[in-house]
Scaffold this active site. Structure first.
Site, PDB file in Angstrom:
ATOM      1  N   ASN A   1     -26.621 -81.908 -66.872  1.00 15.11           N
ATOM      2  CA  ASN A   1     -27.584 -83.029 -66.743  1.00 15.11           C
ATOM      3  C   ASN A   1     -28.040 -83.098 -65.248  1.00 15.11           C
ATOM      4  OD1 ASN A   1     -25.449 -84.505 -65.844  1.00 15.11           O
ATOM      5  ND2 ASN A   1     -25.745 -86.029 -67.221  1.00 15.11           N
TER       6      ASN A   1
ATOM      7  N   HIS B   1     -25.504 -84.059 -62.876  1.00 17.14           N
ATOM      8  CA  HIS B   1     -24.689 -84.823 -62.078  1.00 17.14           C
ATOM      9  C   HIS B   1     -24.188 -84.295 -61.196  1.00 17.14           C
ATOM     10  CE1 HIS B   1     -21.373 -84.899 -65.352  1.00 17.14           C
ATOM     11  NE2 HIS B   1     -21.048 -83.937 -64.391  1.00 17.14           N
TER      12      HIS B   1
ATOM     13  N   GLU C   1     -24.745 -89.892 -62.697  1.00 19.02           N
ATOM     14  CA  GLU C   1     -25.515 -89.582 -63.719  1.00 19.02           C
ATOM     15  C   GLU C   1     -26.994 -89.688 -63.272  1.00 19.02           C
ATOM     16  OE1 GLU C   1     -24.152 -87.889 -65.811  1.00 19.02           O
ATOM     17  OE2 GLU C   1     -22.174 -88.741 -66.795  1.00 19.02           O
TER      18      GLU C   1
HETATM   19  C1  F6R Z   1     -15.609 -83.485 -61.486  1.00 23.85           C
HETATM   20  C2  F6R Z   1     -16.871 -83.662 -61.164  1.00 23.85           C
HETATM   21  C3  F6R Z   1     -17.775 -83.290 -62.175  1.00 23.85           C
HETATM   22  C4  F6R Z   1     -17.879 -81.650 -62.520  1.00 23.85           C
HETATM   23  C5  F6R Z   1     -19.122 -81.109 -63.118  1.00 23.85           C
HETATM   24  C6  F6R Z   1     -18.944 -79.809 -63.778  1.00 23.85           C
HETATM   25  O1  F6R Z   1     -14.704 -83.883 -60.459  1.00 23.85           O
HETATM   26  O2  F6R Z   1     -17.149 -84.634 -60.383  1.00 23.85           O
HETATM   27  O3  F6R Z   1     -19.243 -83.542 -61.499  1.00 23.85           O
HETATM   28  O4  F6R Z   1     -17.937 -80.952 -61.385  1.00 23.85           O
HETATM   29  O5  F6R Z   1     -19.329 -82.005 -64.467  1.00 23.85           O
HETATM   30  O6  F6R Z   1     -18.049 -79.615 -64.553  1.00 23.85           O
HETATM   31  P1  F6R Z   1     -17.459 -78.250 -65.051  1.00 23.85           P
HETATM   32  O7  F6R Z   1     -16.912 -77.451 -63.897  1.00 23.85           O
HETATM   33  O8  F6R Z   1     -16.359 -78.369 -66.058  1.00 23.85           O
HETATM   34  O9  F6R Z   1     -18.643 -77.655 -65.534  1.00 23.85           O
END
Ligand code: F6R
Length: 247
Positions: free
Chosen positions: A135, A137, A142
């Site tokens: 999304n 973030h 968010e």
């Molecule tokens: C983790 C974090 C999140 C992830 C994001 C991507 O510390 O802050 O923003 O970087 O959700 O997650 P993955 O790498 O699992 O797709």
């Protein structure tokens, strides 16, 4: 912003690790911002290998986590501190007291968030590793989060809780809240390294980097930072306009 597009996920991990290694080699006392999640697994694996094979050393380095779940026991395997410990920090020569994270066991979480914000800002992060959510973030900021947000207690969106359910035994177990560095805090880092792999990241990557700068896409705030490197595999980069260098 500098784009680097690599053939596959393994190559993105090596390129990201190259950047981190470069920062530490030029300044062994560097402070590094760490992200958690699937994206970073290969990056940490590569850094661990480089440290074991030498001469890369984290002995003088300090690291700061981006975020931490609220509501998990301190020994829960999915706290971000425990994930980072298992996958990276205990496998390299970092000092135990050089690893910082929000303490979500603290009695006053708002006070803890403000304490952590001050700590991170004072650390003057040399390079911040970032993943991106489906999304858009960054950390747990968010859609709708102001770009000047400081580290704070946040509620996770349903989309993020669904995405992160893969790390838990059941979807209900995914925490409802977290402490996250704010977008304003993240943008203080001297250099930001955004990493993404897989076709499920292609839309948020395009929206964040080529779309309008809007709080509806938190990662679009990166367009406001003067030193961002972006490392993607071909799938994550597939919706970007052409012309970015492939390496
Ligand atoms: C983790 C974090 C999140 C992830 C994001 C991507 O510390 O802050 O923003 O970087 O959700 O997650 P993955 O790498 O699992 O797709």
């Amino acid at each position: 912003m500098r784009f680097h597009i690599a053939a596959d996920a393994a190559a993105t991990a090596e390129m990201a690790a190259d950047s981190v290694e470069g920062v530490i080699r030029s300044n062994p006392r560097a402070s590094i911002g760490l992200a958690t999640g699937a994206t970073m697994v290969g990056v940490y694996r590569s850094l661990v290998r480089r440290c074991r094979e030498g001469p890369l050393s984290f002995a003088e380095t300090t690291v700061y986590l981006l975020d931490e779940y609220i509501g998990l026991d301190a020994d829960h395997p999915q706290t971000y501190r425990n994930v980072i410990t298992r996958s990276f920090t205990e496998l390299v020569d970092l000092r135990d007291d050089a690893v910082f994270a929000p303490d979500c066991q603290a009695p006053g979480l708002d006070i803890e968030a403000r304490r952590y914000d001050r700590l991170v800002r004072a650390a003057d992060i040399d390079i911040q590793l970032l993943g991106i959510g489906r999304n858009g973030h960054i950390a747990f900021n968010e859609p709708g989060t102001p770009f000047d947000a400081e580290t704070t207690v946040v509620s996770l969106s349903e989309a993020t809780r669904r995405d992160n359910a893969r790390f838990f035994d059941s979807a209900e177990e995914v925490p409802l809240q977290a402490i996250t560095q704010g977008i304003g805090t993240i943008l203080q880092a001297k250099q930001i390294l955004l990493v993404a792999q897989g076709s499920h990241k292609s839309r948020p990557i395009r929206d964040a980097l080529e779309g309008p700068v809007t709080t509806e896409v938190p990662a679009s705030a990166l367009q406001l930072h003067g030193d961002v490197s972006a490392v993607f595999d071909l799938e994550a980069a597939s919706r970007l306009s052409t012309g970015h260098p492939q390496v």
